[in-house]
Design a protein around this motif. Sequence first.
Motif, PDB file in Angstrom:
ATOM      1  N   MET B  25      -1.778 -27.568  -5.337  1.00  0.00           N
ATOM      2  CA  MET B  25      -0.388 -27.848  -4.986  1.00  0.00           C
ATOM      3  C   MET B  25      -0.116 -29.339  -4.942  1.00  0.00           C
ATOM      4  O   MET B  25       1.015 -29.786  -5.110  1.00  0.00           O
ATOM      5  CB  MET B  25      -0.051 -27.215  -3.631  1.00  0.00           C
ATOM      6  N   ARG B  26      -1.159 -30.119  -4.689  1.00  0.00           N
ATOM      7  CA  ARG B  26      -0.964 -31.574  -4.665  1.00  0.00           C
ATOM      8  C   ARG B  26      -1.132 -32.188  -6.047  1.00  0.00           C
ATOM      9  O   ARG B  26      -1.196 -33.403  -6.189  1.00  0.00           O
ATOM     10  CB  ARG B  26      -1.939 -32.229  -3.698  1.00  0.00           C
ATOM     11  N   GLY B  27      -1.312 -31.347  -7.048  1.00  0.00           N
ATOM     12  CA  GLY B  27      -1.360 -31.861  -8.413  1.00  0.00           C
ATOM     13  C   GLY B  27      -2.742 -32.196  -8.928  1.00  0.00           C
ATOM     14  O   GLY B  27      -2.890 -32.783  -9.994  1.00  0.00           O
ATOM     15  N   VAL B  28      -3.764 -31.836  -8.188  1.00  0.00           N
ATOM     16  CA  VAL B  28      -5.122 -32.098  -8.671  1.00  0.00           C
ATOM     17  C   VAL B  28      -5.513 -30.995  -9.651  1.00  0.00           C
ATOM     18  O   VAL B  28      -5.115 -29.839  -9.494  1.00  0.00           O
ATOM     19  CB  VAL B  28      -6.107 -32.144  -7.470  1.00  0.00           C
ATOM     20  N   ASP B  29      -6.281 -31.343 -10.639  1.00  0.00           N
ATOM     21  CA  ASP B  29      -6.763 -30.378 -11.622  1.00  0.00           C
ATOM     22  C   ASP B  29      -8.010 -29.700 -11.036  1.00  0.00           C
ATOM     23  O   ASP B  29      -9.075 -30.298 -10.963  1.00  0.00           O
ATOM     24  CB  ASP B  29      -7.097 -31.143 -12.918  1.00  0.00           C
ATOM     25  N   VAL B  30      -7.847 -28.458 -10.615  1.00  0.00           N
ATOM     26  CA  VAL B  30      -8.903 -27.804  -9.827  1.00  0.00           C
ATOM     27  C   VAL B  30      -9.619 -26.718 -10.618  1.00  0.00           C
ATOM     28  O   VAL B  30      -8.989 -25.932 -11.325  1.00  0.00           O
ATOM     29  CB  VAL B  30      -8.296 -27.143  -8.568  1.00  0.00           C
ATOM     30  N   THR B  31     -10.931 -26.679 -10.471  1.00  0.00           N
ATOM     31  CA  THR B  31     -11.691 -25.516 -10.942  1.00  0.00           C
ATOM     32  C   THR B  31     -12.480 -24.962  -9.763  1.00  0.00           C
ATOM     33  O   THR B  31     -13.159 -25.720  -9.056  1.00  0.00           O
ATOM     34  CB  THR B  31     -12.668 -25.915 -12.068  1.00  0.00           C
ATOM     35  N   LEU B  32     -12.370 -23.681  -9.535  1.00  0.00           N
ATOM     36  CA  LEU B  32     -13.137 -23.062  -8.459  1.00  0.00           C
ATOM     37  C   LEU B  32     -14.201 -22.177  -9.094  1.00  0.00           C
ATOM     38  O   LEU B  32     -13.896 -21.399 -10.001  1.00  0.00           O
ATOM     39  CB  LEU B  32     -12.219 -22.227  -7.564  1.00  0.00           C
ATOM     40  N   VAL B  33     -15.433 -22.324  -8.626  1.00  0.00           N
ATOM     41  CA  VAL B  33     -16.481 -21.440  -9.132  1.00  0.00           C
ATOM     42  C   VAL B  33     -17.080 -20.638  -7.988  1.00  0.00           C
ATOM     43  O   VAL B  33     -17.276 -21.138  -6.879  1.00  0.00           O
ATOM     44  CB  VAL B  33     -17.605 -22.195  -9.882  1.00  0.00           C
ATOM     45  N   GLU B  34     -17.342 -19.404  -8.277  1.00  0.00           N
ATOM     46  CA  GLU B  34     -17.868 -18.491  -7.264  1.00  0.00           C
ATOM     47  C   GLU B  34     -18.930 -17.630  -7.928  1.00  0.00           C
ATOM     48  O   GLU B  34     -18.712 -17.107  -9.009  1.00  0.00           O
ATOM     49  CB  GLU B  34     -16.714 -17.629  -6.713  1.00  0.00           C
ATOM     50  N   LYS B  35     -20.056 -17.458  -7.222  1.00  0.00           N
ATOM     51  CA  LYS B  35     -21.145 -16.741  -7.901  1.00  0.00           C
ATOM     52  C   LYS B  35     -20.927 -15.235  -7.956  1.00  0.00           C
ATOM     53  O   LYS B  35     -21.407 -14.566  -8.853  1.00  0.00           O
ATOM     54  CB  LYS B  35     -22.491 -17.059  -7.259  1.00  0.00           C
ATOM     55  N   GLY B  36     -20.205 -14.717  -7.010  1.00  0.00           N
ATOM     56  CA  GLY B  36     -19.897 -13.287  -7.060  1.00  0.00           C
ATOM     57  C   GLY B  36     -18.429 -13.108  -7.375  1.00  0.00           C
ATOM     58  O   GLY B  36     -17.862 -13.813  -8.195  1.00  0.00           O
ATOM     59  N   ASN B  37     -17.820 -12.145  -6.689  1.00  0.00           N
ATOM     60  CA  ASN B  37     -16.384 -12.014  -6.779  1.00  0.00           C
ATOM     61  C   ASN B  37     -15.783 -12.836  -5.646  1.00  0.00           C
ATOM     62  O   ASN B  37     -16.496 -13.285  -4.758  1.00  0.00           O
ATOM     63  CB  ASN B  37     -16.008 -10.537  -6.622  1.00  0.00           C
ATOM     64  N   LEU B  38     -14.473 -13.007  -5.653  1.00  0.00           N
ATOM     65  CA  LEU B  38     -13.857 -13.646  -4.496  1.00  0.00           C
ATOM     66  C   LEU B  38     -14.229 -12.824  -3.261  1.00  0.00           C
ATOM     67  O   LEU B  38     -14.346 -11.596  -3.359  1.00  0.00           O
ATOM     68  CB  LEU B  38     -12.329 -13.690  -4.642  1.00  0.00           C
ATOM     69  N   THR B  39     -14.404 -13.474  -2.133  1.00  0.00           N
ATOM     70  CA  THR B  39     -14.786 -12.842  -0.852  1.00  0.00           C
ATOM     71  C   THR B  39     -16.201 -12.271  -0.855  1.00  0.00           C
ATOM     72  O   THR B  39     -16.571 -11.535   0.028  1.00  0.00           O
ATOM     73  CB  THR B  39     -13.848 -11.683  -0.414  1.00  0.00           C
ATOM     74  N   HIS B  40     -16.974 -12.613  -1.855  1.00  0.00           N
ATOM     75  CA  HIS B  40     -18.336 -12.102  -1.965  1.00  0.00           C
ATOM     76  C   HIS B  40     -19.199 -12.475  -0.747  1.00  0.00           C
ATOM     77  O   HIS B  40     -20.102 -11.750  -0.361  1.00  0.00           O
ATOM     78  CB  HIS B  40     -18.960 -12.685  -3.237  1.00  0.00           C
ATOM     79  N   GLY B  41     -18.914 -13.597  -0.157  1.00  0.00           N
ATOM     80  CA  GLY B  41     -19.747 -14.093   0.950  1.00  0.00           C
ATOM     81  C   GLY B  41     -19.275 -13.576   2.297  1.00  0.00           C
ATOM     82  O   GLY B  41     -18.898 -12.415   2.449  1.00  0.00           O
TER      83      GLY B  41
END
Lengths: 442, 601
Positions: B25-41
């Motif tokens: 939302m602040r304009g940063v170019d973001v990549t999120l990586v997660e080893k499982g699915n979202l909420t996996h942890g």
Amino acid sequence: MAIREDVLVVGGGIAGATAALAAAESDAKVRLLSHKKSTLRQASGLVDVLGAIPRGGSTDGSGAVSDGAAPADEGSTDQSELVADPLAAIERLPEDHPYRVVGADGIRNGLEIFDDVVGDAYEGGHTDRNALVLTHGGTVKPTARYPQSVAPGLASAEKKTLLVGFAGLTDFDAPAAAAHLDAAGVPFDVDGATVTFPIQFRDDALTTRFAKALDKDQSGVRKRLADVVSEQLDDHERVGFPAMLGDDAGEEVRADLEDRLGAAVFQIPTGPPSLLGMQLEDLLFDALDAAGVRISSGNLAVGYEANDGRIESVLVDQRGNEVPYAAEEFVLATGGLVGKGIDSDRESVTEPVFGCHVPHPEDRYDWSEPAAFGAHAFARFGVVPDGDLRPTDGSGSEEFENLRAAGGVLGGADTAREKSAAGVSLATGAHAGRRAGEEATR
Amino acid sequence: MSKTPSALVLGGGSTGCGIARDLAMRGVDVTLVEKGNLTHGTTGRMHGLLHSGGRYAVSDQKSATECIEENRVLRRIASHCVEMTGGLFVQRPEDDDEYFEEKLQGCRECGIPAEALSAEEAREMEPYLAEDIERAIRVPDGAVDPFRLCVANAADAIEHGARVETHAEVTDVLVEDGEVVGVEVEHASDGGSADGLDSFVHGEPGTTEELYADYVVNATGAWAGQIGEMADVEVAVRPSKGVMTIMNVRQVDTVINRCRPKGDADIVVPHETTCILGTTDEEVEDPEDYPEEGWEVDLMIDTLSELVPMLSEARTIRSFWGVRPLYEPPEVGSEDPTDITRDFFLLDHDERDGLPGMASIVGGKLTTYRMMAEDIADHVCERLGVDAECRTAEEPLPGSEDFSVLRDWMDEFGLRSPVGLRSAERLGSRIDEVLGEWDGPNPTVCECEAVTRAEIQDAISQSGTELNAVRIRTRASMGNCQGAFCCHRMANELVPEYDEPTARDALDDLYQERWKGERHALWGEQLSQAMLKHHLHATTMNRDGDPAATGEEIDFGAFDAGESEGELSDTSGGDRSGDAVADGGRRTRTDETEGDADGDS
Ligand SMILES: Cc1cc2nc3c(=O)[nH]c(=O)nc-3n(C[C@H](O)[C@H](O)[C@H](O)COP(=O)(O)OP(=O)(O)OC[C@H]3O[C@@H](n4cnc5c(N)ncnc54)[C@H](O)[C@@H]3O)c2cc1C
Ligand SMILES: Cc1cc2nc3c(=O)[nH]c(=O)nc-3n(C[C@H](O)[C@H](O)[C@H](O)COP(=O)(O)OP(=O)(O)OC[C@H]3O[C@@H](n4cnc5c(N)ncnc54)[C@H](O)[C@@H]3O)c2cc1C
């Protein structure tokens, strides 16, 4: 040491309990084996014997009454005709109906056992005729025995009636029920009022919460309830509530409310969870204890051992082990499709404990009718008894010499449309149990 | 690498998703990586309590203040993930009086609305509380659905241009010239598609990929130490496990807390149609490999039934465990994990370890995820020279306006929310209009699908008496019982707006329509259900033999009027050999002797 009895009853519903009590009368040693709680916790607590003769709506003709005088009613094939005198009406039932096997005397015997068990808790025993009770759906239903708390509400008593519902209880809408009863032509004025229960429970609290609060008179709830209702009372002579007026102290709650309101107070039987049904179950089990019947519950009968056409023992699953329960005589009272005495898959319909023959149409789509209240074949699924209630195989001979069946597991009755479920269970339970006891102690 | 400043967020729990949203939302170019699915942890294995802060009001007032603040924010931006059940801190006779007072006082100091209730008042709210409780404090606790919350954050991040890569495990942290420049991820070859869950695998399955960014945020929770190791820095997370036990029904409607300093098994959280008991606090070595023991479950039931006795008899559905990512600065050295603060820490590896380009965020709670995300996003923006304000507290999350948006996203991520608010899901942004303005009791009409009165009424206002349309709008009567228990309730909802005959016709239509569908599944369990339904509607209610419908004229006088009403004398009863009473003539009783048993027997 092996478990051994004179009579082993499999199934702990109203049929099994009646059979066990009937068998115990002959001084036989009786054990009742039940897997789970019976359908009584879902049932209304009423004991129907024969309340209606279904008219038409079937494809195979059974269950239909070909009354020459009545014009064929094309549009409404799913109608029934209400019956005031059940014993006189049994001859109008199809040939293969269990009542045709045990006859009117069989029904009387069953009711006699029932009346002994319930004592003052039920009424209706003073007459052979059916009573019309109010249903929570807003109409009347013929029944043979009804709880004491239901008695003041019978439809044939011409008393100006107020029905009371509660704002958060969706199962019973008092104004709608009152209008519906009016449409059904009841011979009294009836009004409905929705009130707020004096204690705020969560919005979808179960009836048991209301009942417990009234039992304990929590926060003076009885008086507060009477106060709310009396605002609507006017000149109504009796007040009907959905069946949640207390549980353990039900009669005390009702008397208390009658006192405060100065009008008769009655309960209208409801669907699950049904306090009236559970109370009946308690009465039956108290009677079984008193009669010295041993009870084993929680385990499923999964098979049997037989020799020479006689069953020697029933195999009961106990944590993965098959434990034999031996006896001289056996009663199968495992209920119908709901109690799981009758099972089905895509292809066939079976009786899972003894593998008794259960006739059914080959095509699954013939198991039911297109009309929701049609004469469904599935409603009549069950084992086929001989003249002594012994299940028979496909060719009509008995499956086992010492096995009799009672209650919902028997085929041939559409107990829902006939309003005959508990009656069939009582009558056949009494017969099967008495015969088993006689044979075992001979 | 793009010209816009870029950030890599490691971990797709509430923290990582919150950070990704904030930065995007602040304009940063973001990549999120997660080893499982979202909420996996941990996020997918937590208790689901939206803290009011009451729990920390004595021991940790900073956390408590943050909780109440964020509690209010989430109700605003994520109403579709929250159910405001309210909460009680219940004091038993053996619990300390003084602590009760401190709790009340503490709540007030932290700005948490708190009200002392007598035992009687508390039991009026929750009748299944133990008889012998002393008193209680009422606070604004609630239930929160972590699955929805994460998906909503990730969805918004994506809408603001972020890339979200699930089933992508970080296998190395790339360090060049003493600075973190990115990570290496391995795209799972089996994960996503094998469990049929995920369509968010962009990378070629089974391959590794190097991702570069201007800044890396380690938000891997209990796993943060492992990422630290890859970069040769120490992140001393102390993973601590807790058990939660799901009950078969919703025995309580309010969050029930034990009012005592600390202890295991002291909270019951209602979630939709169930309750979840929890929890314990025990340090473990490995966040993914720890013993799950039966005694922990017994402890839940035994201890919590001191507050709600009926729990000891109730059926549990299952139990599950989660691992808290607790952290404390090494110099504190708490022995007991319950003493470790629930606060969160931002570890800037440049300042701490002389390794620029990366920060780790550890500790905290789900309730405060947004605030944590704001803190770290502030930090990242400062490092990246981005000058933008945080807007996450004001902008509602997707779906709180129009839930169909979030539903699509849930599907996209292959996530189903087991403890979601189903009606909110159906209503989406109309929820306020439909439920918020509903006046009067709002009972559940259809239990299988959890449809409440307000929703049925809303559907009726749009579809009229066509209950089939109401069914399709709300899903009422479409669950397991196929309408056995709710068809007639739905029809009751039509009255008094519509008259009784209209309601009855509507019921018949709905019942018949349902039956048409049921006939295609009539064997096994469904056939048993159908028989139950037949019994309920024909046996108990006599809908098939209803004189109002059949038009049959009933001779009420031919039926038993009750023992105390007196039997009909034989003459007036007449010859009843023709038992059918549909004889056209309507007899009225003339001989009624009220209240007088005439000794007929
Ligand atoms: C919703 C509903 C409403 C009803 N309303 C009424 C009413 O208003 N009036 C009325 O007269 N009747 C009513 N009935 C019918 C009544 O409750 C009984 O279903 C009927 O009388 C049949 O009783 P039963 O004893 O044969 O079988 P059930 O009550 O079904 O009991 C069967 C018993 O056998 C046990 N069992 C089954 N298989 C095994 C096995 N393999 N091993 C061990 N145990 C086994 C079951 O666990 C159960 O305890 C209603 C039924 C339902 C479902
Ligand atoms: C038993 C228990 C009960 C709780 N109850 C509550 C409560 O009621 N209320 C409340 O507010 N809080 C509660 N919490 C705390 C809350 O659940 C956590 O604080 C929060 O969910 C942590 O979120 P997170 O995103 O930091 O961690 P996580 O959800 O664990 O996210 C970290 C993610 O990183 C991923 N990851 C790990 N290693 C790698 C790698 N190498 N590459 C890529 N990805 C990786 C993991 O798969 C995981 O999805 C509870 C915690 C526990 C354990």
